[in-house]
Design a protein around this motif. Sequence first.
Motif, PDB file in Angstrom:
ATOM      1  N   VAL A   1       0.769  -1.333  -0.104  1.00  0.00           N
ATOM      2  CA  VAL A   1       0.046   0.219   0.117  1.00  0.00           C
ATOM      3  C   VAL A   1       0.808   1.002  -0.176  1.00  0.00           C
ATOM      4  N   VAL A   2       0.917   2.249  -0.309  1.00  0.00           N
ATOM      5  CA  VAL A   2       0.875   3.741  -0.437  1.00  0.00           C
ATOM      6  C   VAL A   2       0.051   4.432  -0.297  1.00  0.00           C
ATOM      7  N   ILE A   3       0.715   5.473   1.639  1.00  0.00           N
ATOM      8  CA  ILE A   3      -0.070   6.017   2.327  1.00  0.00           C
ATOM      9  C   ILE A   3      -0.243   7.462   1.763  1.00  0.00           C
ATOM     10  N   ASP A   4      -1.627   8.287   1.388  1.00  0.00           N
ATOM     11  CA  ASP A   4      -0.855   9.184   1.358  1.00  0.00           C
ATOM     12  C   ASP A   4      -2.273  10.078   2.271  1.00  0.00           C
ATOM     13  N   LEU A   5      -0.741  10.740   3.413  1.00  0.00           N
ATOM     14  CA  LEU A   5      -0.308  10.909   4.285  1.00  0.00           C
ATOM     15  C   LEU A   5      -2.205  12.243   4.423  1.00  0.00           C
ATOM     16  N   THR A   6      -2.128  13.453   3.290  1.00  0.00           N
ATOM     17  CA  THR A   6      -2.276  13.970   2.960  1.00  0.00           C
ATOM     18  C   THR A   6      -3.745  14.278   3.011  1.00  0.00           C
ATOM     19  N   SER A   7      -4.684  13.113   2.586  1.00  0.00           N
ATOM     20  CA  SER A   7      -5.951  12.789   2.773  1.00  0.00           C
ATOM     21  C   SER A   7      -5.959  13.226   4.663  1.00  0.00           C
ATOM     22  N   MET A   8      -5.774  13.238   5.474  1.00  0.00           N
ATOM     23  CA  MET A   8      -6.235  13.498   6.837  1.00  0.00           C
ATOM     24  C   MET A   8      -6.181  14.812   6.706  1.00  0.00           C
ATOM     25  N   LYS A   9      -6.106  15.922   5.768  1.00  0.00           N
ATOM     26  CA  LYS A   9      -6.021  16.700   6.491  1.00  0.00           C
ATOM     27  C   LYS A   9      -7.743  16.921   6.137  1.00  0.00           C
ATOM     28  N   ASN A  10      -8.553  16.449   5.479  1.00  0.00           N
ATOM     29  CA  ASN A  10      -9.428  16.311   5.261  1.00  0.00           C
ATOM     30  C   ASN A  10     -10.458  16.288   6.408  1.00  0.00           C
ATOM     31  N   GLY A  11     -10.123  17.031   8.064  1.00  0.00           N
ATOM     32  CA  GLY A  11     -10.760  16.504   9.052  1.00  0.00           C
ATOM     33  C   GLY A  11     -10.607  15.157   9.642  1.00  0.00           C
ATOM     34  N   ASN A  12      -9.930  14.426   9.431  1.00  0.00           N
ATOM     35  CA  ASN A  12      -9.760  13.412  10.207  1.00  0.00           C
ATOM     36  C   ASN A  12      -8.187  13.728  11.369  1.00  0.00           C
ATOM     37  N   GLY A  13      -7.259  14.351  10.928  1.00  0.00           N
ATOM     38  CA  GLY A  13      -6.364  14.463  11.492  1.00  0.00           C
ATOM     39  C   GLY A  13      -5.793  15.404  12.140  1.00  0.00           C
ATOM     40  N   THR A  14      -5.189  15.621  12.340  1.00  0.00           N
ATOM     41  CA  THR A  14      -4.021  16.478  13.913  1.00  0.00           C
ATOM     42  C   THR A  14      -3.380  17.977  12.912  1.00  0.00           C
ATOM     43  N   GLY A  15      -4.122  19.244  13.202  1.00  0.00           N
ATOM     44  CA  GLY A  15      -3.753  20.390  12.456  1.00  0.00           C
ATOM     45  C   GLY A  15      -2.313  20.634  13.113  1.00  0.00           C
ATOM     46  N   ILE A  16      -2.289  21.777  13.417  1.00  0.00           N
ATOM     47  CA  ILE A  16      -1.216  22.178  13.348  1.00  0.00           C
ATOM     48  C   ILE A  16      -1.466  23.284  15.164  1.00  0.00           C
ATOM     49  N   ARG A  17      -1.341  23.095  16.058  1.00  0.00           N
ATOM     50  CA  ARG A  17      -1.546  23.619  17.322  1.00  0.00           C
ATOM     51  C   ARG A  17       0.463  24.204  18.201  1.00  0.00           C
ATOM     52  N   ILE A  18       0.396  24.985  18.565  1.00  0.00           N
ATOM     53  CA  ILE A  18       1.543  26.484  18.955  1.00  0.00           C
ATOM     54  C   ILE A  18       1.274  26.242  20.276  1.00  0.00           C
TER      55      ILE A  18
ATOM     56  N   THR B   1       5.234  16.011   3.645  1.00  0.00           N
ATOM     57  CA  THR B   1       5.076  16.243   5.033  1.00  0.00           C
ATOM     58  C   THR B   1       5.982  15.072   6.075  1.00  0.00           C
ATOM     59  N   VAL B   2       5.192  15.710   7.266  1.00  0.00           N
ATOM     60  CA  VAL B   2       6.200  15.861   7.654  1.00  0.00           C
ATOM     61  C   VAL B   2       6.229  14.277   8.889  1.00  0.00           C
ATOM     62  N   GLY B   3       4.887  13.724   8.826  1.00  0.00           N
ATOM     63  CA  GLY B   3       5.724  12.128   8.737  1.00  0.00           C
ATOM     64  C   GLY B   3       6.673  11.063   7.956  1.00  0.00           C
ATOM     65  N   GLY B   4       6.732  11.631   6.711  1.00  0.00           N
ATOM     66  CA  GLY B   4       6.530  11.655   5.684  1.00  0.00           C
ATOM     67  C   GLY B   4       8.795  11.538   5.792  1.00  0.00           C
ATOM     68  N   THR B   5       9.115  12.946   6.249  1.00  0.00           N
ATOM     69  CA  THR B   5      10.196  12.905   5.596  1.00  0.00           C
ATOM     70  C   THR B   5      10.745  12.251   7.895  1.00  0.00           C
ATOM     71  N   LEU B   6      10.273  12.786   8.613  1.00  0.00           N
ATOM     72  CA  LEU B   6      10.629  12.226   9.629  1.00  0.00           C
ATOM     73  C   LEU B   6      10.318  10.739   9.621  1.00  0.00           C
ATOM     74  N   SER B   7      10.007   9.731   9.086  1.00  0.00           N
ATOM     75  CA  SER B   7      10.658   8.704   8.286  1.00  0.00           C
ATOM     76  C   SER B   7      11.747   8.258   7.567  1.00  0.00           C
ATOM     77  N   ASN B   8      12.301   9.837   7.330  1.00  0.00           N
ATOM     78  CA  ASN B   8      13.332   9.115   6.672  1.00  0.00           C
ATOM     79  C   ASN B   8      14.516  10.074   7.251  1.00  0.00           C
ATOM     80  N   ALA B   9      14.772  11.356   7.970  1.00  0.00           N
ATOM     81  CA  ALA B   9      15.637  11.516   8.941  1.00  0.00           C
ATOM     82  C   ALA B   9      15.526  13.889   8.420  1.00  0.00           C
ATOM     83  N   GLY B  10      15.186  13.909   7.075  1.00  0.00           N
ATOM     84  CA  GLY B  10      15.135  15.385   6.998  1.00  0.00           C
ATOM     85  C   GLY B  10      16.165  15.959   6.983  1.00  0.00           C
ATOM     86  N   ILE B  11      17.139  16.455   5.725  1.00  0.00           N
ATOM     87  CA  ILE B  11      18.262  17.079   5.772  1.00  0.00           C
ATOM     88  C   ILE B  11      18.034  18.339   5.131  1.00  0.00           C
TER      89      ILE B  11
END
Length: 416
Positions: A6-23, A62-72
């Motif tokens: 499977v390929v996970i499209d994390l951006t689909s979580m933007k449609n009301g089902n995922g955490t937003g951005i809270r400071i 995506t945040v989740g995508g880069t954290l699954s690699n390293a993010g440089i």
Amino acid sequence: MAKNGVVIDLTSMKNGNGTGIRIASDGSYADVGGQQFWIDVLNATLGLGLTPVSWTDYLYLTVGGTLSNAGISGQTFQYGPQISNVYEIDVITGTADFVTCSPNNNSDLFYAALGGLGQFGIITRAKIPLEPAPKRVKWVRMLYTDFSDFTRDQELLISKNGRNDNKALNYLEGSLLLDQGSLDNWRSSFFQPQDQPKIISLITKFRIVYCLEIVKHYDGQTKTTVDKDLQQLLKGLSYLPGFMFEKDAKYEEFLNRVHSEELKLKAKGLWDVPHPWLNLFIPKSKISDFNDGVFKSIVLQRNITTGPVLVYPMNRKKWDDRMSAVIPDEEIFYTVGLLQSSGFDDWRTFEDQNKEILQFCEKAGIKVKQYLPRYTTKEGWVNHFGSKWSTFQKRKLQFDPKLLLSPGQRIFNNNE
């Protein structure tokens, strides 16, 4: 894209089902959904005068995508990769458990998932530390024709990397300007039209020119001292006289620099094409051999390179060895990125060049580690993880025993 998987499209979580951005009310961190793009995180935090400190060159990831690699990126030498700048994450594991983890809570999963290539779970939320954001940057590029001078200056500059030292650099990357390429790419649009003729002349003469790129942040309080601090940092460097170029830019304009070039390429129909990239980590002790055998030989001889070629150093001490990400076993190592763009009918030619580069490294005894790794055999993956392989296996058995997250990468499903 992932045979039998499977390929996970994390951006689909933007449609009301995922955490937003809270400071956080004290501004110490941002609570961010794994589906959020880093550009969204930047915009949300800058509104409060805050910013994360470690980035990727391209912010529409995506945040989740880069954290699954390293993010440089060019901040990694000072702040470490993005996986070294996380307080807490939420992960949906291969056993269908929803787990909140941190260095002190479910730490095995925390260290497994960060840099874990999605093999243990899907990162759906992250708590990212924040610091006060600068207003603007001094952005400098210097040119070299001698690779030893180029790497020596890079290593000198990253040795001055105190995190809270106002006199330290905030970003450093290096790249190649090649005779076979065009200056009309996103790494060189920095240069003013009036400067391009002499740069082109230099490239034509030497065929490879090495470009050192640095950035120094400043705000209202440091505006009067930033030029003096920058000159002090550049003192004694060996770049070519007359080939230092400087820009002044907004902080967000610099961080989002690739997107502006993306829009230009899209307008020309040159963005949505195959990208047969090769990203490597090279031990410092072998970077000169790599330059001679790859840049000066394979790349120039094949004469097909059509995208940016990055080469810049990092400090091993800024990485956490408990995490799944793999790096060379030297205190300083280089990242090399051949960020190619090809047509739909000639991508194999670029893949062949990538294979030749890897074969050269193997014959020359250069113990490279792939970033964004891709291997087709279990042996390749075992060699990649090295001393971390047994831990990687144990964590797999713990968090994804049915191998639901494995197909496609062939780390554990080698019979695909």
